[in-house]
Design a protein around this motif. Structure first.
Motif, mmCIF file in Angstrom:
data_model
loop_
_atom_site.group_PDB
_atom_site.id
_atom_site.type_symbol
_atom_site.label_atom_id
_atom_site.label_comp_id
_atom_site.label_asym_id
_atom_site.label_seq_id
_atom_site.Cartn_x
_atom_site.Cartn_y
_atom_site.Cartn_z
ATOM 1 N N TYR A 223 6.008 7.357 35.045
ATOM 2 C CA TYR A 223 5.628 5.997 34.694
ATOM 3 C C TYR A 223 6.926 5.219 34.896
ATOM 4 C CZ TYR A 223 3.531 1.712 32.675
ATOM 5 O OH TYR A 223 3.078 0.424 32.518
ATOM 6 N N ASP A 224 7.727 5.494 34.338
ATOM 7 C CA ASP A 224 9.182 4.881 34.479
ATOM 8 C C ASP A 224 10.160 5.723 33.656
ATOM 9 O OD1 ASP A 224 8.784 4.266 31.479
ATOM 10 O OD2 ASP A 224 8.673 2.276 31.766
ATOM 11 N N HIS A 225 11.409 5.117 33.443
ATOM 12 C CA HIS A 225 12.567 5.875 32.886
ATOM 13 C C HIS A 225 13.591 4.751 32.141
ATOM 14 C CE1 HIS A 225 15.393 5.298 36.009
ATOM 15 N NE2 HIS A 225 14.411 5.567 37.030
ATOM 16 N N GLY A 226 14.297 5.391 31.340
ATOM 17 C CA GLY A 226 15.296 4.579 30.657
ATOM 18 C C GLY A 226 16.421 4.978 31.443
ATOM 19 N N PRO A 227 17.792 4.449 31.017
ATOM 20 C CA PRO A 227 19.106 4.667 31.913
ATOM 21 C C PRO A 227 19.569 6.123 32.028
ATOM 22 C CG PRO A 227 19.498 3.786 29.820
ATOM 23 C CD PRO A 227 18.086 3.985 29.809
ATOM 24 N N HIS A 228 19.914 6.395 33.142
ATOM 25 C CA HIS A 228 20.593 7.653 33.455
ATOM 26 C C HIS A 228 21.573 8.011 32.187
ATOM 27 C CE1 HIS A 228 23.185 10.295 36.031
ATOM 28 N NE2 HIS A 228 22.134 11.136 35.845
ATOM 29 N N ARG A 229 21.255 9.206 31.460
ATOM 30 C CA ARG A 229 22.279 9.319 30.420
ATOM 31 C C ARG A 229 22.182 10.669 29.954
ATOM 32 N NH1 ARG A 229 17.619 6.220 26.579
ATOM 33 N NH2 ARG A 229 15.994 7.077 27.595
ATOM 34 N N ASP A 230 23.251 11.081 29.322
ATOM 35 C CA ASP A 230 23.343 12.499 28.583
ATOM 36 C C ASP A 230 22.202 12.773 27.650
ATOM 37 O OD1 ASP A 230 25.403 12.891 30.143
ATOM 38 O OD2 ASP A 230 26.962 12.148 28.654
ATOM 39 N N SER A 279 16.877 5.250 22.512
ATOM 40 C CA SER A 279 15.581 4.616 22.752
ATOM 41 C C SER A 279 14.855 5.266 24.228
ATOM 42 C CB SER A 279 15.661 3.196 22.751
ATOM 43 O OG SER A 279 14.529 2.830 23.517
ATOM 44 N N GLY A 280 13.837 5.628 24.240
ATOM 45 C CA GLY A 280 13.103 6.437 25.088
ATOM 46 C C GLY A 280 12.396 5.198 26.256
ATOM 47 N N THR A 281 12.396 3.672 25.767
ATOM 48 C CA THR A 281 11.927 2.582 26.400
ATOM 49 C C THR A 281 12.290 2.623 28.004
ATOM 50 O OG1 THR A 281 11.439 1.437 24.334
ATOM 51 C CG2 THR A 281 11.290 0.338 26.414
ATOM 52 N N GLY A 282 11.368 2.519 28.777
ATOM 53 C CA GLY A 282 11.572 2.671 30.134
ATOM 54 C C GLY A 282 11.631 1.307 30.682
ATOM 55 N N PHE A 283 11.903 1.037 32.238
ATOM 56 C CA PHE A 283 12.066 -0.118 32.657
ATOM 57 C C PHE A 283 11.026 -0.971 32.901
ATOM 58 C CE2 PHE A 283 11.931 2.861 36.126
ATOM 59 C CZ PHE A 283 10.882 2.537 36.946
ATOM 60 N N ASN A 284 9.793 -0.147 33.015
ATOM 61 C CA ASN A 284 8.511 -0.815 32.917
ATOM 62 C C ASN A 284 7.807 -1.107 31.554
ATOM 63 O OD1 ASN A 284 8.026 -1.573 35.665
ATOM 64 N ND2 ASN A 284 7.601 0.382 36.016
ATOM 65 N N GLY A 285 8.544 -0.650 30.315
ATOM 66 C CA GLY A 285 8.124 -0.765 29.107
ATOM 67 C C GLY A 285 7.394 0.073 28.493
ATOM 68 N N PRO A 287 7.051 3.131 25.934
ATOM 69 C CA PRO A 287 7.930 3.483 24.709
ATOM 70 C C PRO A 287 8.538 4.613 24.689
ATOM 71 C CG PRO A 287 5.506 3.522 24.342
ATOM 72 C CD PRO A 287 5.484 3.232 25.787
ATOM 73 N N GLY A 288 8.288 5.443 25.557
ATOM 74 C CA GLY A 288 8.769 6.845 25.547
ATOM 75 C C GLY A 288 8.154 7.888 24.802
ATOM 76 N N HIS A 289 8.542 9.184 24.728
ATOM 77 C CA HIS A 289 7.747 10.105 23.902
ATOM 78 C C HIS A 289 8.602 10.885 22.673
ATOM 79 C CE1 HIS A 289 5.207 10.198 27.398
ATOM 80 N NE2 HIS A 289 6.140 10.437 28.112
ATOM 81 N N ALA A 290 8.819 9.746 21.853
ATOM 82 C CA ALA A 290 9.442 10.185 20.555
ATOM 83 C C ALA A 290 8.881 11.580 19.854
ATOM 84 C CB ALA A 290 9.766 9.281 19.592
ATOM 85 N N GLY A 291 9.870 12.576 19.908
ATOM 86 C CA GLY A 291 9.388 13.685 18.769
ATOM 87 C C GLY A 291 8.998 14.794 19.778
ATOM 88 N N GLU A 292 8.355 14.754 21.033
ATOM 89 C CA GLU A 292 8.075 15.612 22.096
ATOM 90 C C GLU A 292 8.032 14.970 23.126
ATOM 91 O OE1 GLU A 292 3.964 17.269 21.410
ATOM 92 O OE2 GLU A 292 4.508 18.852 22.612
ATOM 93 N N HIS A 293 8.887 15.318 24.208
ATOM 94 C CA HIS A 293 9.205 14.549 25.437
ATOM 95 C C HIS A 293 9.527 15.941 26.628
ATOM 96 C CE1 HIS A 293 11.135 11.393 28.142
ATOM 97 N NE2 HIS A 293 10.671 12.101 28.864
ATOM 98 N N PRO A 294 8.360 16.458 27.141
ATOM 99 C CA PRO A 294 8.366 17.467 27.840
ATOM 100 C C PRO A 294 9.155 17.024 29.348
ATOM 101 C CG PRO A 294 6.062 16.665 27.982
ATOM 102 C CD PRO A 294 6.832 16.183 26.727
ATOM 103 N N VAL A 295 9.790 18.367 29.591
ATOM 104 C CA VAL A 295 10.702 17.870 31.150
ATOM 105 C C VAL A 295 9.970 19.044 32.116
ATOM 106 C CG1 VAL A 295 12.338 16.809 30.178
ATOM 107 C CG2 VAL A 295 12.453 19.324 30.286
ATOM 108 N N SER A 296 9.449 20.174 31.681
ATOM 109 C CA SER A 296 9.006 21.136 32.413
ATOM 110 C C SER A 296 8.092 21.861 31.838
ATOM 111 C CB SER A 296 10.073 22.266 32.453
ATOM 112 O OG SER A 296 11.389 21.716 33.194
#
Length: 349
Positions: A223-230, A279-285, A287-296
């Motif tokens: 859907y979207d993403h926030g800034p490139h970050r650690d 904050s997990g808010t992305g460029f299209n708004g 809100p992110g997946h606070a608490g459980e954000h799968p990547v694989s």
């Protein structure tokens, strides 16, 4: 006067209650409710209990508060973490003593820096030093004993016979619409024959309008993403071939994709610790997946094996002798995903 009113007046108060319950039962009987699926999404190493034909999302993962799940799309296939959804056919590619992988990096609109400039047509066109992701998979193949072909030419995927020799196909940071009708059919037939499919990074943002492909990705899309970050990646299932050699936590830098819909019916392998990325808010708004954000994650899908990761944005993740924190863990993770999807190592454990 309506029949209901007439009957209500004649039956009295108690009769009206009985009549009302009967009407309610009749209404419920007429609703077309989607059947509950037998599988549930796996979180932190859990697994769905059996194969399902996807029609309505499985229940929420533990720890998530009513996440949006795709309860409309019906992929019409057997999918989940039960091997019963896999077509274990005795095909030449499984008995030839070779592990062959095809890397497909065609892009429809946007193009990530790690892919380098557009490649010319044909199979195995010349690569430059800027093609760091393609070069990395070739290098990893030499190190781990699998052969790699690469292309961005959709004509190399326009018939099932062209994909049939490969133990796995790796879709790497594709974007938007990059497959035509012939290549879509070939990919579908390949997966149904027990083929291995690996999706890396921006492939989650490809073929949005093909429901079968969204299901292949685990029912999820970028859907979207926030800034490139650690941030820190959490290895939530350490039994899988792609995670068994990873630390419990490892530093990494990425865009941390927000997903909509959220993956369903899959086994989660790794997630980002949302407390480490702000904050997990992305460029299209989103809100992110606070608490459980799968990547694989991984799943069996329509006869095949599918391994998916949203990681891999930073070119340094693909560079030889990289100094990026976590680059070695990323390499181990992706190689394990490729080898397990190819059937060379146990899949989706």
């Amino acid at each position: 006067m309506s029949l209901r009113t007439t009957l209500g007046n004649s039956l009295g108060g108690a009769g009206q209650v009985v009549l009302g319950l009967a009407i309610l039962a009749a209404l419920l009987a007429g609703l077309h409710l989607a059947p509950a699926t037998s599988g549930a999404p796996a979180s932190s190493g859990g697994a769905a209990s059996g194969p399902t034909a996807q029609g309505g999302g499985p229940p929420s993962s533990p720890g998530r508060q009513d996440p949006y799940q795709d309860k409309v799309a019906d992929y019409g296939v057997c999918r989940g973490t039960d091997p019963a959804c896999y077509n274990d056919w005795d095909l030449p590619r499984t008995t030839d003593g070779r592990v062959r992988v095809l890397v497909f990096t065609a892009t429809g609109v946007s193009r990530h820096a790690h892919l380098g400039p557009l490649l010319p047509a044909g199979m195995n066109p010349p690569l430059t030093s800027a093609h760091v992701a393609q070069n990395a998979v070739i290098r990893w193949g030499q190190e781990y004993g699998f052969e790699v072909d690469w292309t961005e030419d959709v004509r190399q995927l326009d018939a099932p016979a062209k994909l049939a020799p490969y133990d796995a196909v790796v879709f790497l940071s594709n974007s938007r619409t990059m497959l035509d009708d012939a290549s879509q059919t070939a990919l579908l037939q390949y997966v149904r024959s027990g083929g291995g499919f690996v999706a890396v990074h921006n492939t989650l943002g490809a073929m949005y309008h093909w429901p079968w492909f969204q299901g292949l990705l685990g029912g999820a899309n970028f859907y979207d993403h926030g800034p490139h970050r650690d941030g820190q990646v959490l290895t939530v299932d350490r039994r899988d071939a792609s995670t068994k050699d990873l630390p419990r936590r490892w530093d990494f830098r990425d865009e941390w994709y927000n997903l909509e819909p959220f993956p369903t019916g899959v086994r989660f392998l790794a997630e980002v610790d949302t407390d480490t990325i702000g904050s997990g808010t992305g460029f299209n708004g989103h809100p992110g997946h606070a608490g459980e954000h799968p990547v694989s994650w991984c799943q069996y899908y329509d006869g095949g094996r599918a391994w998916v990761t949203s990681l891999g944005h930073d070119p340094a993740a693909w560079t030889a002798d990289s100094t990026l924190p976590g680059a070695d863990s990323f390499k181990t993770h992706v190689v394990g995903g490729i080898l397990s999807a190819a059937g060379e190592q146990p899949f989706c454990r």
